[in-house]
Motif scaffolding. Structure first.
Motif, PDB file in Angstrom:
ATOM      1  N   ARG A  89       0.786  -1.013   0.245  1.00 24.11           N
ATOM      2  CA  ARG A  89       0.250  -0.189  -0.062  1.00 24.11           C
ATOM      3  C   ARG A  89       0.734   1.379   0.074  1.00 24.11           C
ATOM      4  NH1 ARG A  89      -5.187  -1.710   3.348  1.00 24.11           N
ATOM      5  NH2 ARG A  89      -5.405  -3.518   2.886  1.00 24.11           N
ATOM      6  N   LEU A  90       2.341   1.366  -0.480  1.00 17.96           N
ATOM      7  CA  LEU A  90       2.853   2.454  -1.334  1.00 17.96           C
ATOM      8  C   LEU A  90       2.165   3.435  -1.813  1.00 17.96           C
ATOM      9  CD1 LEU A  90       6.059   0.934  -1.704  1.00 17.96           C
ATOM     10  CD2 LEU A  90       5.237   1.597   0.850  1.00 17.96           C
ATOM     11  N   VAL A  96      10.463   6.769  -2.483  1.00 17.61           N
ATOM     12  CA  VAL A  96      10.309   6.178  -0.642  1.00 17.61           C
ATOM     13  C   VAL A  96      10.568   7.311  -0.549  1.00 17.61           C
ATOM     14  CG1 VAL A  96      12.278   5.142   0.720  1.00 17.61           C
ATOM     15  CG2 VAL A  96      11.771   4.315  -2.313  1.00 17.61           C
ATOM     16  N   PHE A  97      11.660   8.025  -0.360  1.00 15.05           N
ATOM     17  CA  PHE A  97      11.298   9.193   1.205  1.00 15.05           C
ATOM     18  C   PHE A  97      10.350   9.986   1.670  1.00 15.05           C
ATOM     19  CE2 PHE A  97      12.070  13.139   2.634  1.00 15.05           C
ATOM     20  CZ  PHE A  97      13.261  13.811   2.953  1.00 15.05           C
ATOM     21  N   LYS A 130      18.383   3.955  -1.276  1.00 16.56           N
ATOM     22  CA  LYS A 130      16.853   4.436  -2.281  1.00 16.56           C
ATOM     23  C   LYS A 130      15.950   4.906  -2.511  1.00 16.56           C
ATOM     24  CE  LYS A 130      17.558  -0.248  -3.916  1.00 16.56           C
ATOM     25  NZ  LYS A 130      17.927  -1.256  -5.932  1.00 16.56           N
ATOM     26  N   LEU A 131      16.627   6.510  -1.136  1.00 19.67           N
ATOM     27  CA  LEU A 131      15.506   7.533  -1.343  1.00 19.67           C
ATOM     28  C   LEU A 131      14.627   7.564  -2.584  1.00 19.67           C
ATOM     29  CD1 LEU A 131      18.301   9.513   1.002  1.00 19.67           C
ATOM     30  CD2 LEU A 131      16.007   8.353   1.424  1.00 19.67           C
ATOM     31  N   ARG A 132      15.774   8.122  -2.997  1.00 19.18           N
ATOM     32  CA  ARG A 132      15.154   9.205  -5.043  1.00 19.18           C
ATOM     33  C   ARG A 132      14.282   8.306  -5.465  1.00 19.18           C
ATOM     34  NH1 ARG A 132      17.302  13.327  -2.948  1.00 19.18           N
ATOM     35  NH2 ARG A 132      19.929  12.641  -3.019  1.00 19.18           N
ATOM     36  N   GLN A 144       8.122  -4.179   1.211  1.00 24.46           N
ATOM     37  CA  GLN A 144       7.515  -4.233   1.964  1.00 24.46           C
ATOM     38  C   GLN A 144       8.435  -3.502   2.858  1.00 24.46           C
ATOM     39  OE1 GLN A 144       5.004  -4.104   3.255  1.00 24.46           O
ATOM     40  NE2 GLN A 144       4.379  -6.199   3.439  1.00 24.46           N
ATOM     41  N   ARG A 145       9.212  -3.392   2.616  1.00 20.94           N
ATOM     42  CA  ARG A 145      10.415  -2.784   3.221  1.00 20.94           C
ATOM     43  C   ARG A 145      10.286  -1.154   4.026  1.00 20.94           C
ATOM     44  NH1 ARG A 145      16.046  -4.902   4.363  1.00 20.94           N
ATOM     45  NH2 ARG A 145      15.915  -6.954   2.984  1.00 20.94           N
ATOM     46  N   VAL A 146       9.999  -0.200   2.368  1.00 16.82           N
ATOM     47  CA  VAL A 146       9.736   0.950   2.339  1.00 16.82           C
ATOM     48  C   VAL A 146       8.563   0.882   3.957  1.00 16.82           C
ATOM     49  CG1 VAL A 146       8.857   2.815   1.782  1.00 16.82           C
ATOM     50  CG2 VAL A 146      10.638   1.422   0.133  1.00 16.82           C
TER      51      VAL A 146
END
Ligand SMILES: Nc1ncnc2c1ncn2[C@@H]1O[C@H](COP(=O)(O)OP(=O)(O)OP(=O)(O)O)[C@@H](O)[C@H]1O
Length: 228
Positions: A89-90, A96-97, A130-132, A144-146
């Motif tokens: 559900r992103l 990511v940030f 993977k911020l951007r 899922q980590r995010v």
């Protein structure tokens, strides 16, 4: 942290999802909720964040009476919870940030503090690099980590997760479970509904088994206990 007393849940169509469930989950516990399909695991999770209301019984989460709570109080309940779903559900159009920062309850934090906090949780889940990136550019395990980083950004007392490894291969499921373990070791309570026998058997954590809406087993260092 979570006290259920004689909780039952009957859906509008007459389905009895939970029947007379009484259980106590304490601070720092790591609990797997297992059981056959349709046993009531998702309902158990949904009651905790007041996605559903019990039909009868008492439920207290982080000192709040979930049954008596008004709709206006629900955001305060959820502020103390981190919630992780099987399907991540992103927000697809945010990096990511931004997915993580967006969930942050900024009270009086400066932009600099906010960035630091987002960086810290992304470091914890192993995704600082993977911020951007956008969600569509990530693997399922990375997404899922995010979602987990987002769930813990406000320092919740409890993280609840419904089948968080359900879409992931065995190695990735194990990596994600280790992230939950790391969060638990920092003092956060974890409640995870799962069908993942390998993960449950390897972790040797508390196992609550539900069958036909009733708790049939509650073990301190439990095993999955089913063949699938
Ligand atoms: N919104 C709903 N309306 C009516 N019945 C429902 C609803 N949600 C769940 N149920 C029923 O309640 C029972 C418990 O469902 P629940 O989703 O909690 O089980 P589960 O253990 O999470 O199952 P699974 O492992 O398949 O996800 C099932 O009989 C299901 O059909």
């Amino acid at each position: 942290m979570i006290t259920m007393s004689e909780v039952s849940k009957v859906y509008h169509n007459g389905s009895v999802a939970l029947a007379d469930v009484s259980v106590e989950i304490g601070k720092g516990d790591f609990v797997f909720v297992v059981g056959p399909s349709g046993a009531g695991k998702s309902t158990f999770i949904k009651l905790i964040f007041r996605e559903e209301l019990p039909t009868s019984g008492r439920l207290v989460v982080n000192g709040r009476n979930v049954v008596a709570m008004t709709a206006a109080e629900v955001p305060y309940l959820r502020r103390g919870l981190g919630i992780v779903f099987q399907d991540y559900r992103l927000l697809p159009n945010k990096t990511v940030f931004d997915n993580v920062a967006f969930a942050m309850q900024v009270i009086e934090a400066s932009r600099r503090e906010m960035q630091k906090r987002v960086h810290n949780v992304l470091e914890l889940v192993g995704l600082r690099h993977k911020l951007r990136t956008y969600p569509s550019e990530l693997s399922g395990g990375e997404q899922q980590r995010v979602a987990i980083a987002r769930a813990i950004i406000n320092n919740p007392v409890v993280v609840i997760a419904d089948e968080p490894t359900g879409n992931l291969d065995p190695d990735t499921s194990w990596e994600i479970t280790k992230v939950f373990d790391r969060i638990n070791k920092a003092g956060t309570t974890i409640v995870m509904a799962t069908h993942d026998k390998t993960v449950v058997d390897a972790m040797k954590k508390r196992v609550i088994a539900i069958e036909k809406g009733r708790i049939v087993r509650d073990q301190v260092k439990g095993a999955y206990g089913y063949e699938d």
